[in-house]
Enzyme design. Sequence first.
Site, mmCIF file in Angstrom:
data_model
loop_
_atom_site.group_PDB
_atom_site.id
_atom_site.type_symbol
_atom_site.label_atom_id
_atom_site.label_comp_id
_atom_site.label_asym_id
_atom_site.label_seq_id
_atom_site.Cartn_x
_atom_site.Cartn_y
_atom_site.Cartn_z
ATOM 1 N N PHE A 217 8.237 -3.182 13.691
ATOM 2 C CA PHE A 217 8.114 -2.336 12.503
ATOM 3 C C PHE A 217 8.712 -3.097 11.329
ATOM 4 O O PHE A 217 9.920 -3.331 11.267
ATOM 5 C CB PHE A 217 8.818 -0.993 12.656
ATOM 6 C CG PHE A 217 8.627 -0.125 11.432
ATOM 7 C CD1 PHE A 217 7.455 0.602 11.265
ATOM 8 C CD2 PHE A 217 9.590 -0.076 10.437
ATOM 9 C CE1 PHE A 217 7.251 1.375 10.127
ATOM 10 C CE2 PHE A 217 9.393 0.696 9.299
ATOM 11 C CZ PHE A 217 8.223 1.421 9.141
ATOM 12 N N ASP B 191 14.126 -10.252 10.279
ATOM 13 C CA ASP B 191 14.076 -8.995 9.539
ATOM 14 C C ASP B 191 15.301 -8.176 9.924
ATOM 15 O O ASP B 191 15.328 -7.512 10.961
ATOM 16 C CB ASP B 191 12.785 -8.236 9.877
ATOM 17 C CG ASP B 191 12.664 -6.907 9.145
ATOM 18 O OD1 ASP B 191 13.686 -6.414 8.619
ATOM 19 O OD2 ASP B 191 11.558 -6.344 9.124
ATOM 20 N N LYS C 275 17.552 -1.687 2.719
ATOM 21 C CA LYS C 275 18.276 -0.481 3.120
ATOM 22 C C LYS C 275 19.739 -0.478 2.681
ATOM 23 O O LYS C 275 20.048 -0.121 1.572
ATOM 24 C CB LYS C 275 18.094 -0.237 4.613
ATOM 25 C CG LYS C 275 16.638 0.088 4.991
ATOM 26 C CD LYS C 275 16.520 0.712 6.343
ATOM 27 C CE LYS C 275 15.062 0.925 6.730
ATOM 28 N NZ LYS C 275 14.367 1.902 5.866
#
Length: 401
Positions: free
Chosen positions: A141, A226, A255
């Site tokens: 994801f 990531d 984030k």
Amino acid sequence: MSTTENAIASADAHSAHNYHPLPVVVATAEGAWMTDVEGRRYLDMLAGYSALNFGHGNRRLIDAAKAQLERVTLTSRAFHHDRFAEFCTRLAELCGMEMVLPMNTGAEAVETAVKTARKWGYRVKGVPDGMAKIIVASDNFHGRTTTVISFSTDHEARADFGPYTPGFEIVPYGDLTALREAMTENTVAVLLEPIQGEAGVLVPPPGYLPGVRELTRERNVLFIADEIQSGLGRTGKTFACEHEGVVPDMYVLGKALGGGVVPVSAVVSSAAVLGVYRPGEHGSTFGGNPLACAVALEVIAMLRTGEFQQRATELGDHLHQELGLLVGGGAVEAVRGRGLWAGVDIEPGHGTGREISEKLMGRRVLVKDTHGSTIRIAPPLVISKEDLDWGLEQLREVLRG
């Protein structure tokens, strides 16, 4: 209708149904707790998918944002501003890298990493134009843009969004042999999550990340990590790659970099990699804006103390010890994760992940399901041990019921 019901009905009527949120309407929040429009308090055990690592309304971050709001919030990259150089310098130092390319969202940062790897492949490695390949892992994801969903194996993320962007090769996560066999002279990068979050907090087998690092070095291929969900303290280290002593060629961050205050993301790498860009080849109006830099600088300062990484380690050990006791009792099939991050596979007979999440909401604990009967637990790193234990007791009660 109650205030909650009215708010949900209005949202259902006037917003696209691309999410299926739990039926709670949050009005205020502080630390690890959120309060809804009816005055009910809930323990946040999701932390905005790690965007709220430092808790809701963290005073240092709010003060940094307020101070910057009074000065200047946006210049665009058409001009320099007085927070930009320090932000890039401090983030590069935190990562042990040389250069930073700031963006806004995690998906934008992944897109930037993809573009960077391709440009590096053509300008530095000498791959023929239009032939660059990037290897990714199944069940990944990395966001929901058209390019990113083109290399997703999630049917819901991909369906009805084609035609898809070419140039990606998908191999099983954790399989070094498959990765080696997929590499060709046109491979420019391997893009991986050190821990796959959306897939259920999947930790790769020991030796996998070092193996990826060794293989990418041998083949002159960039290793892109990531760390949007796993990075910046969540796993007990600044970066999840550190657990296996691995330093990638490029970090993708987001984030928690914005402290739960503003969206901030970045690609961080060497001058040899990010130096391939020339003016006009990539950009963002809001990327690296003064407000984002001010908040992110405070995040970086907080991480430099090691306090939050240590807290995630200590509370994470406790979390996994307690969750481990639930395995084998007929309700929990498996628990995975690192630090204050866990994927809990519920025995299907006890309900789906959504059903367990709704039952926990009824006991004033908020988590989120993924992939059928799995729930994710990722509280803010500022959560107290007492609150964490209370949240775990609510999970035990739900599973007993």
